[in-house]
Design a protein around this motif. Structure first.
Motif, PDB file in Angstrom:
ATOM      1  N   GLN A 134      19.297  -9.413  30.410  1.00  0.00           N
ATOM      2  CA  GLN A 134      20.264  -8.357  30.132  1.00  0.00           C
ATOM      3  C   GLN A 134      21.688  -8.820  30.406  1.00  0.00           C
ATOM      4  OE1 GLN A 134      19.413  -5.420  28.702  1.00  0.00           O
ATOM      5  NE2 GLN A 134      17.377  -6.347  28.578  1.00  0.00           N
ATOM      6  N   GLU A 135      21.887 -10.135  30.483  1.00  0.00           N
ATOM      7  CA  GLU A 135      23.217 -10.670  30.739  1.00  0.00           C
ATOM      8  C   GLU A 135      24.045 -10.655  29.446  1.00  0.00           C
ATOM      9  OE1 GLU A 135      22.547 -14.055  34.021  1.00  0.00           O
ATOM     10  OE2 GLU A 135      21.186 -14.177  32.324  1.00  0.00           O
ATOM     11  N   LEU A 136      25.335 -10.466  29.593  1.00  0.00           N
ATOM     12  CA  LEU A 136      26.200 -10.356  28.434  1.00  0.00           C
ATOM     13  C   LEU A 136      26.320 -11.692  27.692  1.00  0.00           C
ATOM     14  CD1 LEU A 136      28.152  -8.571  26.785  1.00  0.00           C
ATOM     15  CD2 LEU A 136      29.997  -9.386  28.304  1.00  0.00           C
ATOM     16  N   VAL A 137      26.173 -11.630  26.376  1.00  0.00           N
ATOM     17  CA  VAL A 137      26.331 -12.798  25.510  1.00  0.00           C
ATOM     18  C   VAL A 137      27.503 -12.546  24.567  1.00  0.00           C
ATOM     19  CG1 VAL A 137      25.283 -14.185  23.678  1.00  0.00           C
ATOM     20  CG2 VAL A 137      23.886 -13.418  25.616  1.00  0.00           C
ATOM     21  N   SER A 138      28.403 -13.518  24.472  1.00  0.00           N
ATOM     22  CA  SER A 138      29.536 -13.441  23.549  1.00  0.00           C
ATOM     23  C   SER A 138      29.259 -14.316  22.338  1.00  0.00           C
ATOM     24  CB  SER A 138      30.827 -13.917  24.234  1.00  0.00           C
ATOM     25  OG  SER A 138      31.126 -13.135  25.365  1.00  0.00           O
ATOM     26  N   VAL A 139      29.220 -13.691  21.173  1.00  0.00           N
ATOM     27  CA  VAL A 139      29.081 -14.431  19.921  1.00  0.00           C
ATOM     28  C   VAL A 139      30.482 -14.629  19.359  1.00  0.00           C
ATOM     29  CG1 VAL A 139      28.101 -14.443  17.593  1.00  0.00           C
ATOM     30  CG2 VAL A 139      26.817 -13.437  19.504  1.00  0.00           C
TER      31      VAL A 139
ATOM     32  N   LYS B  23      38.655 -17.705  25.470  1.00  0.00           N
ATOM     33  CA  LYS B  23      39.520 -17.023  26.428  1.00  0.00           C
ATOM     34  C   LYS B  23      39.364 -15.503  26.361  1.00  0.00           C
ATOM     35  CE  LYS B  23      41.477 -20.756  28.022  1.00  0.00           C
ATOM     36  NZ  LYS B  23      41.201 -21.214  29.424  1.00  0.00           N
ATOM     37  N   GLN B  24      38.926 -15.013  25.232  1.00  0.00           N
ATOM     38  CA  GLN B  24      38.734 -13.572  25.059  1.00  0.00           C
ATOM     39  C   GLN B  24      37.321 -13.116  25.419  1.00  0.00           C
ATOM     40  OE1 GLN B  24      41.288 -11.475  24.212  1.00  0.00           O
ATOM     41  NE2 GLN B  24      42.543 -13.333  24.376  1.00  0.00           N
ATOM     42  N   ALA B  25      36.420 -14.072  25.594  1.00  0.00           N
ATOM     43  CA  ALA B  25      35.007 -13.747  25.809  1.00  0.00           C
ATOM     44  C   ALA B  25      34.722 -13.431  27.273  1.00  0.00           C
ATOM     45  CB  ALA B  25      34.131 -14.909  25.344  1.00  0.00           C
ATOM     46  N   ALA B  26      33.833 -12.466  27.484  1.00  0.00           N
ATOM     47  CA  ALA B  26      33.453 -12.071  28.845  1.00  0.00           C
ATOM     48  C   ALA B  26      32.000 -12.415  29.156  1.00  0.00           C
ATOM     49  CB  ALA B  26      33.673 -10.572  29.019  1.00  0.00           C
ATOM     50  N   GLY B  27      31.302 -13.046  28.219  1.00  0.00           N
ATOM     51  CA  GLY B  27      29.861 -13.249  28.348  1.00  0.00           C
ATOM     52  C   GLY B  27      29.441 -14.297  29.353  1.00  0.00           C
ATOM     53  N   ARG B  28      28.224 -14.115  29.855  1.00  0.00           N
ATOM     54  CA  ARG B  28      27.572 -15.127  30.706  1.00  0.00           C
ATOM     55  C   ARG B  28      27.168 -16.326  29.856  1.00  0.00           C
ATOM     56  NH1 ARG B  28      25.303 -18.571  33.030  1.00  0.00           N
ATOM     57  NH2 ARG B  28      23.856 -18.500  34.786  1.00  0.00           N
TER      58      ARG B  28
ATOM     59  N   PHE C  71      25.267 -22.968  21.804  1.00  0.00           N
ATOM     60  CA  PHE C  71      24.959 -21.880  22.741  1.00  0.00           C
ATOM     61  C   PHE C  71      25.181 -22.412  24.162  1.00  0.00           C
ATOM     62  CE2 PHE C  71      22.605 -18.813  25.168  1.00  0.00           C
ATOM     63  CZ  PHE C  71      22.624 -17.645  24.421  1.00  0.00           C
ATOM     64  N   PHE C  72      26.306 -22.017  24.789  1.00  0.00           N
ATOM     65  CA  PHE C  72      26.704 -22.545  26.094  1.00  0.00           C
ATOM     66  C   PHE C  72      26.361 -21.591  27.229  1.00  0.00           C
ATOM     67  CE2 PHE C  72      29.737 -24.730  23.299  1.00  0.00           C
ATOM     68  CZ  PHE C  72      29.792 -26.003  23.836  1.00  0.00           C
ATOM     69  N   GLU C  73      26.037 -22.154  28.366  1.00  0.00           N
ATOM     70  CA  GLU C  73      26.077 -21.429  29.629  1.00  0.00           C
ATOM     71  C   GLU C  73      27.536 -21.457  30.074  1.00  0.00           C
ATOM     72  OE1 GLU C  73      26.661 -20.782  33.547  1.00  0.00           O
ATOM     73  OE2 GLU C  73      26.418 -22.911  33.049  1.00  0.00           O
ATOM     74  N   ARG C  74      28.101 -20.306  30.336  1.00  0.00           N
ATOM     75  CA  ARG C  74      29.544 -20.175  30.513  1.00  0.00           C
ATOM     76  C   ARG C  74      30.102 -21.052  31.635  1.00  0.00           C
ATOM     77  NH1 ARG C  74      33.552 -16.455  28.912  1.00  0.00           N
ATOM     78  NH2 ARG C  74      35.532 -17.371  29.518  1.00  0.00           N
TER      79      ARG C  74
END
Length: 386
Positions: free
Chosen positions: A54-59, A136-141, A222-225
């Motif tokens: 349920q962690e946030l993902v940024s596409v 820089k705009q992404a908040a995802g894990r 697909f990166f781990e932040r």
């Protein structure tokens, strides 16, 4: 001096024996190439199980003059079933209708954000600059970078997270299925899978951090932040035209794991729409990918000429002279290509084109090398890079 028919017969027999021995060695080498390819196909992981995180993902998707891709891209992204997701699209200084079409296609879907990209800064490559702004705009894990011509299945995020965790990896990448229309695309685009399944030892690539054993495709990263930020993200490769491979190598140099997977069942990429796009697209990457090394260009040209073009004239010779053994190399090359095309879900008829693709590929390498040597630069998306 009388002619010695016996000696002449012996010389001919000796020549035939040497030809047979050379052909046996040649066939043996090609058989070895087939075995290596099959091993790589079997050992390459696939996207076939899902994680219920349920962690946030940024596409994140950069777009520059992509009006023809906007509708298909948004339709694909809207189908993503993962709940904790944000989708950020950036119009990178487009001169067409990309920006207006984005808003029109998104409608009221709150998961989407559209941003305008800044003017390209000195010392940066356009796409890399766009990706850095998006990050820089992404908040995802997790950060999933896609190209505008990529289409994904609804469960792509769940499957990607599962594989990332399974391999305890920090970057998941792979080469999509490539539907192709232009003739040059039919020749060259499927060779990306050929290179990966043939030349990249998956066991070393996926289980070690050796930078030299690295492949990546910028259409799916697909990166781990945390790991992405630790290498300064795309800023670490800001002047690279081969940013996908170079950012993967940067990850490995810092001790982060990179996993390359067969993603063809879940990701499709419509890379090029004209022969000109195909040529320019590969032209800007291929010589840089070879480390700008003329000697490597020569070696690869000889390698592919000997093992992947020569079987064609040999086969014709075998048909003319009735020598069945001369047909075996072409059969082995065709079988190797068929196995790769099946694994990559490419057109099943592509194996018929492999020996034709080789001289085109060699011409492309030399053209890319000459452009670099002359300092002419490479054109892409309306920008010139050197």
């Amino acid at each position: 001096m009388p002619f010695d028919w016996k000696d002449d017969h012996q010389r001919k027999n000796g020549m035939v024996e040497r030809q047979v021995i050379m052909m046996i060695w040649y066939i043996g080498i090609l058989t070895g190439f087939l075995f290596i390819t099959l091993l790589n196909i079997v050992t390459m992981p696939k996207l076939n199980r899902m994680d219920e995180s349920q962690e946030l993902v940024s596409v994140l998707v950069p777009l520059r003059n992509e009006e023809r891709n906007v509708a298909g891209l948004i339709e694909s992204l809207k189908k993503i079933s993962y709940k904790q997701i944000e989708i950020i699209l950036m119009d990178d200084q487009s001169s067409d209708e990309t920006h207006s079409l984005l808003h029109k296609s998104i409608e009221e879907d709150a998961r989407f954000t559209v941003m305008k990209g800044k003017h390209l800064e000195r010392g940066w490559i356009g796409k890399v600059h766009a990706c850095q702004q998006l990050s820089k705009q992404a908040a995802g894990r997790y950060l999933l970078f896609l190209d505008a011509d990529v289409r994904v299945e609804a469960d792509i995020v769940q499957k990607s997270i599962f594989l990332l965790k399974k391999f305890d990896s920090n970057l998941l990448t792979g080469f999509a299925r490539f539907p192709v229309s232009p003739f040059l695309a039919k020749l060259l685009v499927p060779m990306q899978h050929f290179f990966v399944f043939f030349h990249l030892p998956n066991v070393i690539s996926n289980y070690t951090c050796k930078p030299s054993f690295t492949a990546a495709h910028g259409g799916f990263l697909f990166f781990e932040r945390g790991a992405y930020d630790a290498i300064a993200g795309h800023a670490s490769v800001k002047n690279s035209l081969l940013d996908d491979v170079h950012i993967a190598r940067a990850m490995k140099k810092r001790g982060f794991k990179v996993t390359i997977a067969n993603i063809t069942e879940s990701v499709t990429c419509h890379m090029y729409h004209s022969n000109r796009e195909v040529w320019n697209g590969f032209l800007k990457n291929i010589y840089i990918g070879l480390g700008r090394s003329p000697s490597l260009v020569l070696f690869i040209s000889l390698f592919y000429g000997i093992f992947y073009f020569l079987p064609l004239p040999l086969a014709f010779g075998g048909l003319v002279y009735g020598t069945w053994m001369w047909l075996v190399p072409l059969l082995l090359v065709s079988l190797q290509t068929i196995c790769i095309d099946l694994a990559a879900r490419q057109e099943k008829s592509h194996f018929l084109l492999i020996t034709i693709a080789v001289p085109v590929f060699i011409s492309l390498m030399f053209s890319s090398m000459l452009k670099s040597i002359k300092g002419q630069g490479y054109e892409w998306k309306g920008r010139i890079y050197k």
